[in-house]
Enzyme design. Structure first.
Site, PDB file in Angstrom:
ATOM      1  CD  GLU A  26      -0.959   0.491   3.713  1.00 20.49           C
ATOM      2  OE1 GLU A  26      -1.401   1.647   3.681  1.00 20.49           O
ATOM      3  OE2 GLU A  26      -1.156  -0.311   4.649  1.00 20.49           O
ATOM      4  CE  LYS A 160      -3.789   1.443  10.963  1.00 20.51           C
ATOM      5  NZ  LYS A 160      -4.343   0.644   9.857  1.00 20.51           N
TER       6      LYS A 160
END
Length: 316
Positions: A26, A160
């Protein structure tokens, strides 16, 4: 080729021609995830780690409205230094192209583009997921629904830890996204080794993950992703007590300042980086380098159909 068709970096074009394994990467970590100058240094380290472990890196991003599968070094530097780089999820891609924008791709967008380009393995840091208090805000990352319809292996360190990890795992189950721990039955929490939840499946080698890719292809039943959760070793994680204190203070500050929507994740990550005096940043970098190494080994194993050497190189 139309004006807006996918374009390929020369190194990816050569890899495709020669039948070499490719790993998608990414670009939001470059433009939105890490501060300068760490972002450019780490982007280059990630690509080199993929090469060192037997695959070709394909960092994905948008330059002047054109999606590029395999940014070259000058393009990576541009995304690292430019101040007006859009953060692109899948829904943003066509609009950004029409505006001839520069953009960095999220997990959702990178996965979709990689699959369209025939790349089966993607390395990232941590997934987006269900936000805390999503029962009130309905705030949920587009990563989850994108992975439900994208046949790719995403090597990550879980979701996360600033998110609702349990709710995210529930949503992944509902959406039919496969989840496995790499050499573990515990789901990692990004900065911390153990996110507090079990997973149903464990895969123990790149060859087993490669077998998953072949089985999904041969069965022709599922077209969703595999979330391969690769935890940091316990001695490399952020101190769990420091993590919990920092998360609590960050959530309080978030509420105090009224931060919502897309701004939540970068706000909390920036709070972690400042409050831990760079410790979380070092952990973040370690995560993505380890995931890039593992993703490269998986891509090489799937490409070769045979065993690859045990032990992989991660920069110190």
């Amino acid at each position: 080729m139309t004006d807006f068709a996918l374009s390929y970096g020369d190194h990816v074009t050569r890899a495709r021609r020669d039948g070499r394994p490719v790993v998608a990467l990414e670009s939001t970590i470059i433009s939105h995830g890490l501060p300068h100058p760490d972002n450019l240094r780490v982007a280059r380290e990630i690509e080199q780690t993929v090469r060192d472990n037997g695959a070709v890196p394909a960092t994905i991003g948008m330059i002047g409205g054109k999606i590029v599968v395999g940014l070259d070094d000058a393009q990576i530097e541009h995304l690292a230094l430019a101040g007006d780089v859009a953060k692109l999820s899948v829904r943003d891609l066509a609009i950004a192209a029409a505006r001839r924008a520069d953009g960095a791709t999220t997990v959702a967008a990178t996965s979709a583009i990689a699959a369209a380009a025939g790349i089966g393995v993607f390395a990232t840091g941590g997934l987006g997921g269900v936000h805390r208090e999503a029962n009130l805000t309905f705030d949920e990352s587009a990563d989850l629904t994108a992975l439900a319809r994208t046949p790719i292996v995403v090597v990550c360190a879980g979701v996360k830890s600033i998110l609702d990890v349990g709710a995210t795992l529930e949503r992944l189950e509902t959406l039919g996204v496969s989840v496995a721990g790499y050499a573990t039955r515990r789901f990692p929490g990004f900065f911390i080794t153990d996110g507090g939840f079990d997973v149903d499946w464990q895969l123990d080698s790149p060859e087993q993950v490669a077998d998953f890719i072949r089985a999904r292809r041969d069965q022709e039943v599922s077209d969703g992703a595999l979330v391969l959760a690769n935890p940091l070793p316990a001695d490399e994680q952020l101190d769990p007590a420091l993590h919990d204190r920092t998360l609590a203070s960050g959530l309080a500050k978030l509420a105090e300042e009224g931060v919502t929507g897309k701004a939540v994740t970068p706000f909390l990550l920036a709070h972690f980086h400042s409050s831990t005096e760079g410790q979380s940043l070092a952990v973040n970098v370690r995560i993505i380098l380890r995931n890039a190494a593992l993703a490269a080994r998986i891509a090489a194993a799937e490409n070769a159909g045979t065993a690859v050497p045990v032990g992989f190189a991660v920069p110190a």
